[in-house]
Design an enzyme around this catalytic site. Structure first.
Site, PDB file in Angstrom:
ATOM      1  N   PHE A 118     -16.125   8.922  14.090  1.00  0.00           N
ATOM      2  CA  PHE A 118     -16.397   7.497  13.899  1.00  0.00           C
ATOM      3  C   PHE A 118     -17.257   7.316  12.658  1.00  0.00           C
ATOM      4  O   PHE A 118     -17.909   8.252  12.196  1.00  0.00           O
ATOM      5  CB  PHE A 118     -17.108   6.921  15.139  1.00  0.00           C
ATOM      6  N   GLN A 232     -23.277  -7.913  11.547  1.00  0.00           N
ATOM      7  CA  GLN A 232     -22.341  -6.868  11.139  1.00  0.00           C
ATOM      8  C   GLN A 232     -20.933  -7.415  10.902  1.00  0.00           C
ATOM      9  O   GLN A 232     -20.362  -8.077  11.758  1.00  0.00           O
ATOM     10  CB  GLN A 232     -22.254  -5.787  12.218  1.00  0.00           C
ATOM     11  N   HIS A 234     -17.278  -6.188  10.566  1.00  0.00           N
ATOM     12  CA  HIS A 234     -16.421  -5.020  10.797  1.00  0.00           C
ATOM     13  C   HIS A 234     -15.412  -4.987   9.664  1.00  0.00           C
ATOM     14  O   HIS A 234     -14.835  -6.021   9.322  1.00  0.00           O
ATOM     15  CB  HIS A 234     -15.721  -5.165  12.152  1.00  0.00           C
ATOM     16  N   LEU A 244      -9.862  -7.705  16.214  1.00  0.00           N
ATOM     17  CA  LEU A 244     -10.390  -6.403  15.802  1.00  0.00           C
ATOM     18  C   LEU A 244      -9.308  -5.319  15.749  1.00  0.00           C
ATOM     19  O   LEU A 244      -8.522  -5.166  16.674  1.00  0.00           O
ATOM     20  CB  LEU A 244     -11.475  -5.975  16.801  1.00  0.00           C
ATOM     21  N   GLU A 247     -12.267   0.813  14.469  1.00  0.00           N
ATOM     22  CA  GLU A 247     -12.670   1.853  13.529  1.00  0.00           C
ATOM     23  C   GLU A 247     -12.037   3.199  13.889  1.00  0.00           C
ATOM     24  O   GLU A 247     -11.914   4.080  13.057  1.00  0.00           O
ATOM     25  CB  GLU A 247     -14.195   1.965  13.596  1.00  0.00           C
ATOM     26  N   ARG A 281     -20.241   0.839   8.523  1.00  0.00           N
ATOM     27  CA  ARG A 281     -19.502  -0.416   8.418  1.00  0.00           C
ATOM     28  C   ARG A 281     -19.989  -1.318   7.294  1.00  0.00           C
ATOM     29  O   ARG A 281     -19.187  -1.982   6.635  1.00  0.00           O
ATOM     30  CB  ARG A 281     -19.591  -1.166   9.746  1.00  0.00           C
ATOM     31  N   HIS A 349     -18.577  -9.253  13.496  1.00  0.00           N
ATOM     32  CA  HIS A 349     -18.288  -8.438  14.668  1.00  0.00           C
ATOM     33  C   HIS A 349     -19.455  -8.354  15.638  1.00  0.00           C
ATOM     34  O   HIS A 349     -19.266  -8.398  16.846  1.00  0.00           O
ATOM     35  CB  HIS A 349     -17.916  -7.032  14.193  1.00  0.00           C
ATOM     36  N   ARG A 384     -25.535  -1.320  12.616  1.00  0.00           N
ATOM     37  CA  ARG A 384     -25.203  -0.498  13.775  1.00  0.00           C
ATOM     38  C   ARG A 384     -24.060   0.457  13.437  1.00  0.00           C
ATOM     39  O   ARG A 384     -23.121   0.079  12.734  1.00  0.00           O
ATOM     40  CB  ARG A 384     -24.775  -1.397  14.928  1.00  0.00           C
TER      41      ARG A 384
END
Lengths: 572, 250, 146, 119
Positions: A118, A232, A234, A244, A247, A281, A349, A384
């Site tokens: 990730f 954030q 995304h 979405l 990721e 991100r 996001h 994050r």
């Protein structure tokens, strides 16, 4: 006479954090009476939409130190390092519990839990259940919670006010959406777990229910909202809908491609180095925006976009690991990722900020706890890392449940008369709003203007002028909101009334976001300014606290707990 | 994308228990976009035409399970159904086979009770400690129940099922599928308990294998398969119980 | 023809907290759309009941002597019986095709340690059984063997 | 009665299921030859002359097949008739109708045994 019910712990929010809190308290004391107040049936909570995975150290070649450092660096050094330490240590146990409760984690051939790569994580430490992780975690938690009779659900109850007596939180007033009645739900301690507030933006991965309700409840009760300027984006959402695309697509090896067919994260310097698509991100989102601004995007009806290319992964891998991405792409954008690249652009996001809590999930208001996206325990800092948030819901949801239980055991009930009076006041306020059929404003117009100003002032790239402008506009919108008229005066399932109450909450949150952002004169994590592009640890290595004040939001500073790693340049 | 020219008429079921004796139909003619889903049209009506229209929705990506409605007589997730597949008039109503609370909102508490009654959680003789770590489960064992674990509780299957319509006790496709999903999970030891429920009133044998649940399932869970596998297992369990009476049986 | 479903369909055990409109059946039930096949499938129950009793009659007559048996053969020649058997044949084949199509999904992933074969194999086995038994029985009954 | 019905449900379902599966498999050839081919003269009537029918019917395998040909369709039929009844809104009277239908199938099954023994 307003209806009053009494429990030991009241939990507002039925997503991952709220359910985990409920179960955690029950595990310690099977007789504890818990009220689970949720504005939707718990399995509809937005946890359900999380896709990619949940991080916890499980592999032999991984350790707590690495997970902690990745998180600190991902946060652009704004996270509290003691919180991170606790988090990474408790993460594996929490995901293991979910496994024991039946979560269908994807497996390796030998039957052990599989992990995937990730963004910003230095090794494969993200547990996954195909690409429906939030869905599986939520349903596992919810179904597990059904076995406990002491968890009393208030489904489709919308909490509109915290009830505070003698400086301690004692419960909530909640609108029973079904009947239109406001009731008082009392407890000796209370946990907010209501999720984020992505709906203050027009283009977001968030579902319609994510309107910052719990944040606003706490804010109105005098608790600070922390680090709200960090929103954030995304990197990969579908143009138009904002749905979405996880990721995990990149974790499994997908590429980001510009209109010139170039895998720009490897050919140009965006600071992500060899991590390429697996950078954090904030950086990837900025890179995409820069590509689009340089004219290397595709243009479409919903603005410019880039391509996420999964074709080289092959059909078998896509079907096994990313079935939902394929399903979503086909339904919502008419693209089969097995044969075509997916159009994507950065999309709002997650709120790194939230209700200011300490490492025990406690807030400054005695008896009030918060966990999950609505809280800011300072795990995520300024950015994050993907797959930390689902785990965060579990770790700090459990902490909130345990600590709220011990608070409840040592706390008194408060004056029922006083609480009942507050409840009646609130019922009168809600009733007045429901009957408010005169006024010059329409909800949808206010929402449209809010969206416009949030996008222009608090997007991926920000400048002082537009942030100030947005702060002013939101303040004006609050004025206009006072003049809103509702068409629907029915008692039963009045969704317009709910939307109006949500709008009040969203305006609170938008105001805090804009004002917090305008005051941070540096670029850090997701808060990126064109006018001050560098991080400034001398002056801004602190958390922003924002307090409610009738005259307008009041900002304060709070130190960052370092201890292990000193801030350094963030380069991958 | 905005030609803004095309219009469609939505014939929507309205019911307000405070004002209406019975459900009625109301028509809205609105401009539509070619890429809209049915839900987008409802949101347009709500925002621009009639703020009193009530319905549930949230994730708009076919996973939260809130927005199930009857669209032209078929149970559908409205966030998933492209408007372009329908003609100039689209009929939208509340899910069939459910009591109607208001407009397009149905009573879901009955479903929640049914879901709870199948014990949809892992049952083990002895709970495993966290320190023992995750249980092992091979990909093949996972595959056995995987499909049935994908139910989003949208309840479309209940709207399609003729047994649900006529036998109020019937647990119904989704609840049985979720219960069965646990019974065939290699980590679970509670199949016998659930078989008691499945053999009870409104249990698996009420199913007449119409297969309509699987026809309308938006997530390809195939509840009909789950229910009929559950029948099979319940019979095996019953027959074994005849031959080898378990302790505690009456 | 929208008909009310059972008034208690999907109702909670405690009465709902507000007045509700009664549940409605899907518009197409019972004879429209896909429901037609389902309803017809259930209706073949009549055919099977009658067939069961007709066979019972025949077997009983066989035990009652030659005259009774010949009576059965004679009776079967009437248009009424031929017509019924023609319909019954269609019904039986319809039941077979519909049910065999569903059959593989009713197989548990595992019975004890035994795993069922893949769907196409199950289907092939079912149809082989059906055609095989039908052919064998037909030949025997028609005097081909034995 | 409701309780008893619930207790017997697995057994009924087994008979019903076999009625669909084996019942269909057996009935096809029977209906084809006995119901159609012989009456229509496609197959000569003496194929099932009394002597030959006796010979086939008194063989152990013949008896088993005949038993299946009667019992299985009866249970399939009874159970499906119950479903039809329920599907058309008969839930309230199920407690009456279901036992009647199953009693019919059960009596037929008993008679079938007697009839087969008599051959």
């Amino acid at each position: 006479m307003i209806e009053v019910s009494r429990h030991d712990i009241v939990i507002v929010g039925g997503g991952a954090a709220g359910l985990r809190a409920a179960v955690a308290a029950t595990e310690i004391d099977p007789d504890v009476s818990i009220a689970l107040v949720s504005k939707v049936y718990p399995m509809r909570s937005h946890t359900v939409s999380a896709e990619g995975g949940a991080a916890a150290v499980v592999r032999e070649d991984d350790n707590f130190e690495m997970h902690a450092y990745d998180t600190v660096k991902g946060s652009d050094f704004l996270a509290d390092q003691d919180v991170i330490r606790t988090f990474v240590e408790q993460a594996p146990g929490e995901l293991t519990l979910l496994e024991h409760w039946g979560c269908p984690w994807s497996r390796n051939e030998d039957g052990t839990v599989a992990t995937r790569a990730f963004g910003g994580m230095s090794t494969k430490r993200t547990w996954y259940a195909a690409d429906k992780v939030g869905f599986h975690m939520l349903h596992t938690l919810f179904q597990h919670s059904l076995r406990f009779d002491n968890i009393v659900r208030y489904d489709e109850h919308f909490a509109t006010r915290l009830l505070v007596d003698e400086g301690t939180v004692r419960g909530v007033a909640a609108l029973d959406i079904r009947t239109g009645v406001v009731r008082v739900v009392l407890g000796r301690s209370l946990i907010l777990a209501t999720g984020g507030a992505g709906k203050i933006f027009p283009f977001t991965t968030n579902g319609s229910i994510k309107t910052g309700d719990g944040m606003s409840l706490a804010y109105r009760a005098g608790v600070a909202l922390k680090d709200m300027e960090f929103v954030q984006y995304h990197p990969t959402g579908l143009p138009g809908t904002g749905i979405l695309i996880t990721e995990a697509t990149r974790g499994e090896g997908g590429y980001l491609i510009n209109a010139e067919g170039e895998r720009f994260l490897t050919t140009r310097d965006y600071g992500v180095g060899s991590k390429a698509e697996l950078g954090p991100r904030d950086m990837i989102s900025r890179a995409i925006i820069q590509e689009l601004e340089a004219g290397r995007g595709f243009s479409g009806p919903y603005g410019d976009y880039l391509h996420l290319d999964l074709r080289h992964l092959g059909e078998a891998k896509i079907v096994a690991r990313l079935p939902m991405v394929r399903e979503i792409s086909k339904i919502y954008i008419g693209v089969d990722p097995v044969h075509e690249p997916i159009p994507i652009r950065p999309v709002v996001h997650y709120m790194m900020g939230g209700i200011d809590t300490d490492i025990t999930a406690a807030t400054s208001l005695p008896g009030l706890y918060a966990a999950g996206e609505c809280a800011s325990v300072s795990l995520n800092g300024a950015n994050r890392l993907g797959s930390n948030s689902l785990t965060e819901c579990l770790v700090f949801g459990a902490a909130a449940g345990r600590n709220a239980l011990s608070f409840a055991k040592g706390s008194s009930e408060g004056s029922e008369d006083a609480l009942r009076r507050q409840g009646e006041e609130e019922a009168a306020r809600v009733a007045a709003l429901r009957g408010k059929q005169k006024g010059g404003e329409k909800l949808s117009r206010i929402r449209g203007d809010l969206h416009k100003t949030m996008e222009s002032g608090c997007g991926v790239y920000r400048v002082q002028e537009t942030m100030d402008e947005t702060a002013r506009t939101v303040a004006q919108l609050k004025g206009r909101y006072a003049d809103v008229a509702l068409e629907d005066s029915s008692a039963v399932f009045n969704t317009e009334l709910v939307a109006a109450l949500e709008m009040g909450n969203m305006l609170d949150i938008a105001e805090v976001v804009a004002n917090s952002a305008a005051a941070r004169n540096e670029s850090r994590g997701a808060h990126t300014r064109r006018d001050t592009p560098n991080r400034d640890d001398q002056n801004f290595l602190y958390h922003t606290l924002c307090y409610f004040d009738p005259a307008g939001p009041r900002l304060e500073k709070k130190g960052v707990t370092l201890g292990h790693w000193e801030p350094e340049e963030r380069k991958y | 994308m905005s030609d803004g020219q095309q219009k469609k008429t939505f014939v929507v079921t309205r019911f307000d228990p405070d004002r209406d004796e019975a459900p009625r139909k109301q028509s809205y003619e609105i401009p539509v976009q070619p890429d809209w889903k049915v839900l987008d049209a409802l949101n347009f009506i709500k925002d621009e035409v009639d703020g009193t229209l009530s319905y549930r929705w949230s994730c708009r990506m076919a996973v939260c399970g809130s927005c199930g409605m009857m669209v032209n007589g078929e149970p559908r997730l409205t966030c998933k159904e492209a408007l372009s597949q329908y003609g100039d008039t689209v009929d939208v109503g509340p899910l069939a086979n459910f009591p109607v609370v208001r407009d397009l909102v149905i009573e879901a508490d009955g479903f929640m009770e049914k879901l709870t009654s199948v014990k949809p959680w892992i049952i083990r003789a002895k709970e495993r400690a966290v320190e023992e770590g995750p249980m092992r489960q091979s990909p093949a064992e996972h595959e056995e129940f995987k499909q049935f674990s994908l139910c989003i509780n949208c309840m479309l299957c209940y709207s399609a099922c003729p047994v649900v319509a006529n036998e109020p006790e019937f647990l119904g496709p989704a609840a049985i599928a979720v219960g069965h999903r646990y019974s065939i999970d290699s980590r679970d030891e509670g199949a016998a308990e659930r078989n008691e429920v499945f053999r009870g009133e409104g249990g698996v044998f009420s199913c007449s294998f119409a297969n309509e649940c699987s026809e309308v399932c938006p997530k390809n869970v195939d509840p009909a398969a789950a229910v009929n596998q559950a029948k099979f297992n319940a019979v095996i369990d019953w027959a074994t119980g005849l031959v080898l009476p378990r302790g505690g049986d009456e | 023809m929208s008909r009310n479903a059972h008034p208690d369909a999907m109702a909670p055990s405690k009465p709902g907290r507000t007045r509700t409109a009664p549940p409605q059946l899907p518009d197409q039930f019972p004879f429209g759309g896909r429901y037609l096949a389902y309803t017809l499938f259930d209706l073949t129950g009549i055919l099977y009941l009658l067939l069961g009793f007709l066979v019972l009659c025949a077997v009983w007559s066989l035990g009652s002597g030659e005259a009774a048996w010949n009576g059965v053969l004679e009776r079967n020649r009437s248009m009424l019986y031929v017509g019924f058997h023609a319909i019954a044949l269609v019904g039986v084949i319809f039941v077979g095709i519909r049910f065999f199509g569903f059959f593989p999904k009713a197989q548990p992933p595992r019975i004890g340690p035994v795993k069922p074969p893949p769907k196409p194999v199950i289907l092939a086995m079912l149809y082989a059984l059906w055609i095989g038994v039908t052919a064998f029985l037909s030949i025997v009954l028609a005097g081909g063997i034995f | 009665m409701k309780h008893l019905l619930l207790k017997l449900e697995p057994l009924i379902w087994l008979l019903f299921g076999q009625g669909i599966l084996l019942g269909t498999v057996l009935l096809t050839g029977w209906v084809l030859v006995v119901g159609l081919a012989i009456p229509l003269g496609i197959v000569p009537a003496d194929a099932l002359s009394y002597e030959r029918a006796q010979m086939l019917g008194s063989h152990i395998i013949g008896r088993v097949i005949l038993l299946g040909l009667i019992v299985l369709p009866l249970w399939k039929g009874a159970h499906h008739m119950r479903h039809i009844f329920l599907d058309f809104g008969g839930a309230k009277r199920d407690v009456l109708v279901a036992p009647l239908l199953y009693l019919l199938a059960a009596s037929g099954s008993v008679l079938a045994v007697v009839a087969i023994v008599r051959i």
